[in-house]
Design an enzyme around this catalytic site. Structure first.
Site, short mmCIF file in Angstrom:
data_model
loop_
_atom_site.label_atom_id
_atom_site.label_comp_id
_atom_site.label_asym_id
_atom_site.label_seq_id
_atom_site.Cartn_x
_atom_site.Cartn_y
_atom_site.Cartn_z
N PHE A 28 0.86 -1.18 0.00
CA PHE A 28 0.00 0.00 0.00
C PHE A 28 0.91 1.24 0.00
O PHE A 28 1.88 1.30 0.76
CB PHE A 28 -0.90 -0.03 1.24
CG PHE A 28 -1.97 1.01 1.24
CD1 PHE A 28 -3.13 0.82 0.50
CD2 PHE A 28 -1.83 2.19 1.96
CE1 PHE A 28 -4.13 1.79 0.51
CE2 PHE A 28 -2.82 3.16 1.95
CZ PHE A 28 -3.98 2.95 1.22
N ARG A 78 -12.75 -4.28 -7.39
CA ARG A 78 -12.50 -4.94 -6.12
C ARG A 78 -13.78 -5.07 -5.30
O ARG A 78 -14.54 -4.12 -5.18
CB ARG A 78 -11.45 -4.11 -5.37
CG ARG A 78 -10.78 -4.80 -4.21
CD ARG A 78 -9.74 -3.90 -3.60
NE ARG A 78 -10.35 -2.76 -2.92
CZ ARG A 78 -9.76 -2.05 -1.96
NH1 ARG A 78 -8.52 -2.33 -1.59
NH2 ARG A 78 -10.37 -1.03 -1.39
N TYR A 108 -11.05 1.81 10.82
CA TYR A 108 -12.26 2.11 10.02
C TYR A 108 -12.61 1.05 8.99
O TYR A 108 -13.59 1.17 8.28
CB TYR A 108 -12.16 3.49 9.36
CG TYR A 108 -10.92 3.70 8.49
CD1 TYR A 108 -10.87 3.20 7.20
CD2 TYR A 108 -9.84 4.43 8.96
CE1 TYR A 108 -9.75 3.41 6.41
CE2 TYR A 108 -8.71 4.64 8.19
CZ TYR A 108 -8.66 4.12 6.90
OH TYR A 108 -7.56 4.32 6.12
N LYS A 109 -11.79 0.01 8.87
CA LYS A 109 -12.09 -1.05 7.89
C LYS A 109 -12.97 -2.11 8.56
O LYS A 109 -14.12 -1.83 8.87
CB LYS A 109 -10.80 -1.59 7.30
CG LYS A 109 -10.14 -0.53 6.38
CD LYS A 109 -8.78 -0.92 5.85
CE LYS A 109 -8.28 0.18 4.91
NZ LYS A 109 -6.84 0.15 4.69
C1 LIG Z 1 -6.11 1.35 4.51
C2 LIG Z 1 -4.66 1.13 4.66
C3 LIG Z 1 -3.87 2.04 5.35
C4 LIG Z 1 -4.47 3.32 5.86
O1 LIG Z 1 -3.58 4.20 6.44
P1 LIG Z 1 -4.11 5.52 7.15
O2 LIG Z 1 -2.88 6.26 7.48
O3 LIG Z 1 -4.83 5.08 8.41
O4 LIG Z 1 -5.00 6.25 6.22
C5 LIG Z 1 -2.53 1.74 5.54
N1 LIG Z 1 -2.00 0.59 5.03
C6 LIG Z 1 -2.75 -0.28 4.35
C7 LIG Z 1 -2.14 -1.55 3.85
C8 LIG Z 1 -4.10 -0.03 4.13
O5 LIG Z 1 -4.84 -0.90 3.43
#
Ligand SMILES: *Cc1c(COP(=O)(O)O)cnc(C)c1O
Length: 416
Positions: A129, A375, A226-227
Site C-alpha cells: 500500500f 475490487r 475504520y475497515k
Molecule cells: C487502509 C490502509 C492504510 C491506511 O492508512 P491511514 O494512514 O490510516 O489512512 C494503511 N495501510 C494499508 C495496507 C491499508 O490498506
C-alpha cells in the site's frame, strides 16, 4: 430451471444456518444497497450512532472537561487497545489505539531501526500500500540513506531477499489490490533467523483473518480502525509492540500524551515502559468512542467464525461469476487457495472503472483500484449469501447489456 431453484434454496439455507446472521441487525444499512466495500470503510452500527450522540450531548455538552476523568476519555486509547488485542492474538499491555496507520508506521519503523542500529535497510514488497512505502521514504529522507534505506522486492521473492544487511522487514499481510495473503508465521520466522525485526501492516486483516502476533513472535504491527472494525470514517488506528521491546526502543514522536507522567508538565521527555509511549498527542475522543462501541460487536464471536464465513462468501462469489459466460472477460487476480485469499476479491478488466460506476448506480457498492482493478470486499458481519447472488446478477446485467459503456459511468470522480 430445477437446477437454479436448487441453488437458490441452498443459498437460503446458507443464510438461515449462518451463526453470524443476527449481527446484521446491529448495522444501519441503506435500503436497496449491497455494500461490498466494508473492507475500505465499515458501515455504521446503531450502537455507534447512539454512542456518538451521547458523547456529544452528555459528555462534551454537559460534563465538558471533567469528562476526561468522569467518562474515562483519557483511558480510551488503552481501553480500545485491550479490546483489539485478543482479536490479533496479543496478550495485555501491547496494543494501543492512536493516530493513523501512516503515523504509527513512522513510529514503529523508527523504533525498529533504533533496536537494530548496525543495519540500515528496510525491506518491503514493491506493491505494498503506497502509504507504507511513502512513510519509509520520508524516514529515509529525514535520516539519510546511510541510516535508513528502503529496498523493495516482489511478494514472491521476499524470503530469498532476507540477509544480514536488512534491519527491518515491513510487510502488509493482505495485498490491497489482489487480496493475496502472506504467511506471517513463516516469513516472521525466516526474518528472525537473520536477525531482522518485523513489522506487519494488518489493515486488511484485523477483524477478518485470525492472526496470532504473540505466538508468531511478531515484533511490531499496525492496523486500521475504520475497515473491518467499523470505527467510522477516519477512525484512529492501532499499534502493537511486543512486550520484549518496550524497554529498549525509542520512537521519535515523543508527544506529551506518551510521557511517563504528562500532567507533571516537566520540560524533558521521559518515556514510560508501557505501550503508552506510542501515544503522541491528545486522543480524538469522538472518533475513538465510536470505535470503542463498534468493537463490542466482536465480544461474543471469534475471528475464526468470521474467517469461515468470509471464505464461504468469497467462494460463492467466485463460483457465481465463473458460472456466467458473459463474465469471462473479468480476470480473477485473487488466489483460489483459501490460505492465500483475504476477505476481498479482485478482477482485472479494461473497463473496471466504468463497470464499478455502473454497479454503484444499481446499488452494488464495490470499488475500483487503478489502473484496471474491480475490487469486492466481503465483511461477514452484515453480508448475506443472498447478497452475493444479487450482486452477481447485477454484474451480469451491467456487462451482458453493456450498461457500463454509458457516458455517465466513464467520468472519473475525485475519490475512486
Ligand atoms: C487502509 C490502509 C492504510 C491506511 O492508512 P491511514 O494512514 O490510516 O489512512 C494503511 N495501510 C494499508 C495496507 C491499508 O490498506
Amino acid at each position: 430451471m430445477p437446477q437454479i431453484q436448487a441453488s437458490l434454496s441452498s443459498i437460503a439455507t446458507m443464510d438461515t444456518s449462518d451463526p453470524l446472521a443476527n449481527k446484521r441487525e446491529a448495522f444501519q444499512l441503506p435500503k436497496n444497497k449491497i455494500y461490498l466495500d466494508g473492507n475500505s470503510l465499515g458501515p455504521m452500527t446503531f450502537a455507534a450512532k447512539l454512542r456518538a450522540e451521547k458523547v456529544l450531548a452528555e459528555q462534551w455538552g454537559d460534563d465538558l472537561i471533567t469528562s476526561w476523568n468522569k467518562h474515562q476519555w483519557i483511558d480510551l486509547p488503552e481501553i480500545i487497545g485491550e479490546k483489539i488485542a485478543p482479536l490479533i492474538g496479543a496478550a495485555e499491555g501491547q496494543v494501543i489505539c492512536c493516530d493513523s496507520v501512516s503515523i504509527n508506521l513512522f513510529k514503529v519503523l523508527a523504533a525498529a531501526l533504533s533496536l537494530n542500529t548496525k543495519r540500515t535497510k528496510i525491506l518491503s514488497q514493491s506493491d505494498n500500500f503506497p502509504t507504507d512505502l511513502y512513510m519509509t521514504q520520508g524516514l529515509q529522507n529525514l535520516l539519510g540513506r546511510e541510516r535508513c534505506e528502503l529496498v523493495t522486492v516482489t511478494e514472491d521473492s521476499i524470503i530469498e531477499s532476507l540477509d544480514d544487511s536488512i534491519a527491518v522487514l515491513m510487510l502488509t499481510q493482505v495485498n490491497f489490490r489482489t487480496g493475496r495473503v502472506l504467511d506471517i508465521q513463516s516469513i516472521t520466522q525466516a526474518a528472525k533467523e537473520k536477525g531482522i525485526l518485523v513489522i506487519w501492516d494488518l489493515a486488511h486483516s484485523a477483524g477478518a483473518i485470525p492472526v496470532k502476533l504473540d505466538e508468531w513472535q511478531v515484533d511490531f504491527a499496525v492496523g486500521c480502525g475504520y475497515k473491518y472494525f467499523n470505527g467510522g470514517p477516519g477512525a484512529p488506528a492501532f499499534v502493537y509492540v511486543a512486550k520484549r521491546h518496550l524497554c529498549d526502543l525509542e520512537q521519535p514522536l515523543s508527544g506529551w500524551m506518551g510521557h511517563r507522567s504528562p500532567f507533571d508538565f516537566s520540560p524533558d521527555y521521559e518515556k514510560p515502559s508501557s505501550i503508552k509511549q506510542f501515544l503522541c498527542g491528545t486522543p480524538s475522543v469522538i472518533s475513538m468512542s465510536v470505535l470503542d462501541e463498534s468493537l463490542n460487536l466482536f465480544k461474543d464471536i471469534s475471528i475464526e467464525m468470521i474467517r469461515q464465513k468470509s471464505l464461504a462468501l468469497t467462494d460463492l462469489f467466485i463460483q457465481k461469476v465463473k458460472q456466467n459466460d458473459c463474465l469471462n472477460g473479468l480476470k480473477l487476480i485473487t488466489p483460489l487457495e483459501h490460505h492465500l485469499r483475504g476477505s476481498q476479491i479482485a478482477y482485472c478488466h479494461n473497463d473496471a472503472y466504468a463497470i464499478c460506476q455502473a454497479l454503484i448506480a444499481q446499488g452494488i457498492i464495490a470499488d475500483f483500484r487503478a489502473p484496471n482493478i474491480l475490487r469486492f470486499g466481503f465483511s461477514p458481519l452484515f453480508l448475506r449469501f443472498k447478497d452475493i447472488e444479487d450482486s452477481v446478477s447485477s454484474l451480469v446485467d451491467v456487462i451482458e447489456n453493456k450498461k457500463y459503456l454509458q457516458e455517465e459511468f466513464n467520468k472519473r470522480l475525485a475519490v475512486t
